[in-house]
Write an enzyme that holds these catalytic residues in place. Sequence first.
Site, PDB file in Angstrom:
ATOM      1  N   HIS A 285       5.090   4.562  12.705  1.00  0.00           N
ATOM      2  CA  HIS A 285       5.167   4.466  11.233  1.00  0.00           C
ATOM      3  C   HIS A 285       6.257   5.451  10.783  1.00  0.00           C
ATOM      4  CE1 HIS A 285       3.036   4.116   7.185  1.00  0.00           C
ATOM      5  NE2 HIS A 285       3.708   5.242   7.014  1.00  0.00           N
TER       6      HIS A 285
ATOM      7  N   HIS B 113       9.238   6.904   8.229  1.00  0.00           N
ATOM      8  CA  HIS B 113       9.847   6.968   6.898  1.00  0.00           C
ATOM      9  C   HIS B 113      11.320   7.316   7.115  1.00  0.00           C
ATOM     10  CE1 HIS B 113       6.311   6.774   4.090  1.00  0.00           C
ATOM     11  NE2 HIS B 113       5.685   6.946   5.246  1.00  0.00           N
TER      12      HIS B 113
ATOM     13  N   ARG C 241       0.835  -1.200   0.000  1.00  0.00           N
ATOM     14  CA  ARG C 241       0.000   0.000   0.000  1.00  0.00           C
ATOM     15  C   ARG C 241       0.882   1.267   0.000  1.00  0.00           C
ATOM     16  NH1 ARG C 241      -0.455   4.630   2.702  1.00  0.00           N
ATOM     17  NH2 ARG C 241      -0.066   3.523   4.651  1.00  0.00           N
ATOM     18  N   ASP C 242       1.582   1.519   1.099  1.00  0.00           N
ATOM     19  CA  ASP C 242       2.367   2.757   1.186  1.00  0.00           C
ATOM     20  C   ASP C 242       3.505   2.732   0.176  1.00  0.00           C
ATOM     21  OD1 ASP C 242       2.946   5.257   2.159  1.00  0.00           O
ATOM     22  OD2 ASP C 242       3.531   4.627   4.159  1.00  0.00           O
TER      23      ASP C 242
ATOM     24  N   ASN D 285       9.570   4.081   3.319  1.00  0.00           N
ATOM     25  CA  ASN D 285       9.312   3.698   4.711  1.00  0.00           C
ATOM     26  C   ASN D 285      10.555   3.016   5.277  1.00  0.00           C
ATOM     27  OD1 ASN D 285       6.497   3.445   3.284  1.00  0.00           O
ATOM     28  ND2 ASN D 285       6.049   3.572   5.443  1.00  0.00           N
TER      29      ASN D 285
ATOM     30  N   CYS E 142       4.463   8.921   0.078  1.00  0.00           N
ATOM     31  CA  CYS E 142       3.070   9.328   0.000  1.00  0.00           C
ATOM     32  C   CYS E 142       2.971  10.301  -1.161  1.00  0.00           C
ATOM     33  CB  CYS E 142       2.617   9.998   1.302  1.00  0.00           C
ATOM     34  SG  CYS E 142       0.946  10.673   1.167  1.00  0.00           S
TER      35      CYS E 142
HETATM   36  P1  HMG Z   1     -13.124  14.547  -2.810  1.00  0.00           P
HETATM   37  O1  HMG Z   1     -12.863  14.906  -4.218  1.00  0.00           O
HETATM   38  O2  HMG Z   1     -13.291  15.631  -1.809  1.00  0.00           O
HETATM   39  O3  HMG Z   1     -14.346  13.539  -2.728  1.00  0.00           O
HETATM   40  O4  HMG Z   1     -11.922  13.600  -2.343  1.00  0.00           O
HETATM   41  P2  HMG Z   1     -15.900  13.830  -2.572  1.00  0.00           P
HETATM   42  O5  HMG Z   1     -16.325  13.247  -1.294  1.00  0.00           O
HETATM   43  O6  HMG Z   1     -16.178  15.260  -2.844  1.00  0.00           O
HETATM   44  O7  HMG Z   1     -16.491  12.962  -3.779  1.00  0.00           O
HETATM   45  C1  HMG Z   1     -16.220  13.315  -5.145  1.00  0.00           C
HETATM   46  C2  HMG Z   1     -16.418  12.104  -6.046  1.00  0.00           C
HETATM   47  O8  HMG Z   1     -15.447  11.104  -5.691  1.00  0.00           O
HETATM   48  C3  HMG Z   1     -17.774  11.427  -5.895  1.00  0.00           C
HETATM   49  O9  HMG Z   1     -18.127  10.899  -7.178  1.00  0.00           O
HETATM   50  C4  HMG Z   1     -17.504  10.262  -4.992  1.00  0.00           C
HETATM   51  O10 HMG Z   1     -18.364   9.172  -5.142  1.00  0.00           O
HETATM   52  C5  HMG Z   1     -16.106   9.889  -5.398  1.00  0.00           C
HETATM   53  P3  HMG Z   1     -19.250  11.603  -8.076  1.00  0.00           P
HETATM   54  O11 HMG Z   1     -20.476  11.615  -7.235  1.00  0.00           O
HETATM   55  O12 HMG Z   1     -18.691  12.989  -8.331  1.00  0.00           O
HETATM   56  O13 HMG Z   1     -19.283  10.748  -9.282  1.00  0.00           O
HETATM   57  N1  HMG Z   1     -15.396   9.252  -4.272  1.00  0.00           N
HETATM   58  C6  HMG Z   1     -14.806   8.051  -4.309  1.00  0.00           C
HETATM   59  N2  HMG Z   1     -14.650   7.133  -5.288  1.00  0.00           N
HETATM   60  C7  HMG Z   1     -14.011   5.997  -4.955  1.00  0.00           C
HETATM   61  N3  HMG Z   1     -13.519   5.735  -3.722  1.00  0.00           N
HETATM   62  C8  HMG Z   1     -13.651   6.629  -2.738  1.00  0.00           C
HETATM   63  C9  HMG Z   1     -14.311   7.831  -3.024  1.00  0.00           C
HETATM   64  N4  HMG Z   1     -14.597   8.909  -2.267  1.00  0.00           N
HETATM   65  C10 HMG Z   1     -15.257   9.756  -3.032  1.00  0.00           C
HETATM   66  N5  HMG Z   1     -13.173   6.355  -1.512  1.00  0.00           N
HETATM   67  C11 HMG Z   1     -11.040  11.846  -0.932  1.00  0.00           C
HETATM   68  C12 HMG Z   1     -11.846  13.144  -1.004  1.00  0.00           C
HETATM   69  C13 HMG Z   1     -10.764  11.555   0.514  1.00  0.00           C
HETATM   70  C14 HMG Z   1     -11.858  10.756  -1.583  1.00  0.00           C
HETATM   71  C15 HMG Z   1      -9.720  12.043  -1.739  1.00  0.00           C
HETATM   72  O14 HMG Z   1      -9.078  13.148  -1.217  1.00  0.00           O
HETATM   73  C16 HMG Z   1      -8.795  10.856  -1.670  1.00  0.00           C
HETATM   74  O15 HMG Z   1      -9.076   9.792  -2.240  1.00  0.00           O
HETATM   75  N6  HMG Z   1      -7.651  10.990  -0.959  1.00  0.00           N
HETATM   76  C17 HMG Z   1      -6.741   9.872  -0.755  1.00  0.00           C
HETATM   77  C18 HMG Z   1      -5.318  10.339  -0.734  1.00  0.00           C
HETATM   78  C19 HMG Z   1      -4.409   9.164  -0.400  1.00  0.00           C
HETATM   79  O16 HMG Z   1      -4.755   8.000  -0.578  1.00  0.00           O
HETATM   80  N7  HMG Z   1      -3.188   9.470   0.115  1.00  0.00           N
HETATM   81  C20 HMG Z   1      -2.252   8.458   0.479  1.00  0.00           C
HETATM   82  C21 HMG Z   1      -2.606   7.730   1.746  1.00  0.00           C
HETATM   83  S1  HMG Z   1      -2.161   8.614   3.243  1.00  0.00           S
HETATM   84  C22 HMG Z   1      -0.525   8.163   3.544  1.00  0.00           C
HETATM   85  O17 HMG Z   1       0.107   7.579   2.709  1.00  0.00           O
HETATM   86  C23 HMG Z   1       0.087   8.428   4.904  1.00  0.00           C
HETATM   87  C24 HMG Z   1       0.260   7.171   5.742  1.00  0.00           C
HETATM   88  O18 HMG Z   1       1.122   6.241   5.103  1.00  0.00           O
HETATM   89  C25 HMG Z   1       0.835   7.494   7.128  1.00  0.00           C
HETATM   90  C26 HMG Z   1       2.066   8.397   7.083  1.00  0.00           C
HETATM   91  O19 HMG Z   1       3.054   8.110   6.390  1.00  0.00           O
HETATM   92  O20 HMG Z   1       1.974   9.405   7.775  1.00  0.00           O
HETATM   93  C27 HMG Z   1      -1.084   6.480   5.983  1.00  0.00           C
HETATM   94 MG    MG Z   2       3.377   6.411   5.134  1.00  0.00          MG
END
Ligand code: HMG
Ligand code: MG
Length: 306
Positions: free
Chosen positions: A216, A218, A24-25, A258, A249
């Site tokens: 967690h 990095h 995933r990450d 990581n 990320c």
């Molecule tokens: P948004 O554009 O604000 O979404 O994104 P919305 O709620 O306004 O919805 C817009 C459209 O997206 C809608 O479709 C929803 O159905 C669709 P429409 O009605 O327009 O056709 N939608 C989705 N479709 C599929 N799956 C979903 C989903 N949600 C809404 N889940 C959102 C908001 C949170 C979805 C977006 O910002 C996003 O996907 N962000 C994810 C970013 C990400 O994955 N980052 C990496 C992970 S975090 C990380 O790596 C850190 C970590 O490792 C820890 C560390 O290192 O600190 C965990």
């Molecule tokens: Mg991470």
Amino acid sequence: MREPHTVVDPSLPDSVTIYEVGPRDGLQNEKAIIPVETKHQFIERLVDAGLPIIEATSFVHPKWVPQLADAADLMARLGEAGRNMPVLVPNERGLDRALELGCRHVAIFGSATETFAQRNLNRSLDEQFAMFEPTVKRAREHGLDVRAYVSMCFGDPWEGNVPIDQVVDVGKRLYELGASQLSLGDTIGVGTTGHVTALLDAFNAAGLADGVLAMHFHDTYGQALANAHTALQHGVTTFDASAGGLGGCPYAESATGNLATEDLVWMLHGLGIDTGVDLEKLVATSVWMADQLGRPSPSRVVQALA
Ligand code: HMG
Ligand code: MG
């Protein structure tokens, strides 16, 4: 294959849980889109190497993270085993997708800072809770286990230093939504050992014991292993790591790999701490994965043993 010379430190625990985040990450940050067959094989090899928990993928918006747009296909290929592998869900839409596939473990991911909440979730710091609250509530009603991540715990690329109180406030709020574990993310890898101790002390003072915390790290600044050792001495027994040091990320500038699982395993086995991991199989997996990605693993242990 060479093994570390084990010298037990009686002040440390007998075993540690490694929470593998490579699929995933790690893969979310690859420029190339990895074929789903390769992801499937990667996860099966990690299972075979003894990793007890493997975070498989994310049910986020496919436009935000195209690298993981094949989440449903991957979960279908993993079958029953995959249902016990945690998946990231940011919101109720993500939860619906995970529920449809029978997932039993989900993880929400909050931000300790305003800027990263905006960039990673398209929400303000406060708005993120309104998105997570119904997600966790429904996940719990369906009997799912929920992990909560908090990002930017040690520093933020746009805001600089992040006050410890702010991290504890956000982390405690996320945990109290109904999570079983809170993972403290050094998303950009800037943390140092004294900071780790201070943050853990602050969480303990706020009522979150080391037993519900995971770390967690990095490795951007080469501090991840030292920070893990400090957290281990403090009492933390769950560590996130990624095979071969894959990762980052896509929405955090300078979030490189990581902590490599192999580097963590080498240290833990040297301390006589059980992880259940077969280091030889794990290194072979990371060498194979590096081949798929077309570049060498940054892990020092992988480099030394390969
Ligand atoms: P948004 O554009 O604000 O979404 O994104 P919305 O709620 O306004 O919805 C817009 C459209 O997206 C809608 O479709 C929803 O159905 C669709 P429409 O009605 O327009 O056709 N939608 C989705 N479709 C599929 N799956 C979903 C989903 N949600 C809404 N889940 C959102 C908001 C949170 C979805 C977006 O910002 C996003 O996907 N962000 C994810 C970013 C990400 O994955 N980052 C990496 C992970 S975090 C990380 O790596 C850190 C970590 O490792 C820890 C560390 O290192 O600190 C965990
Ligand atoms: Mg991470």
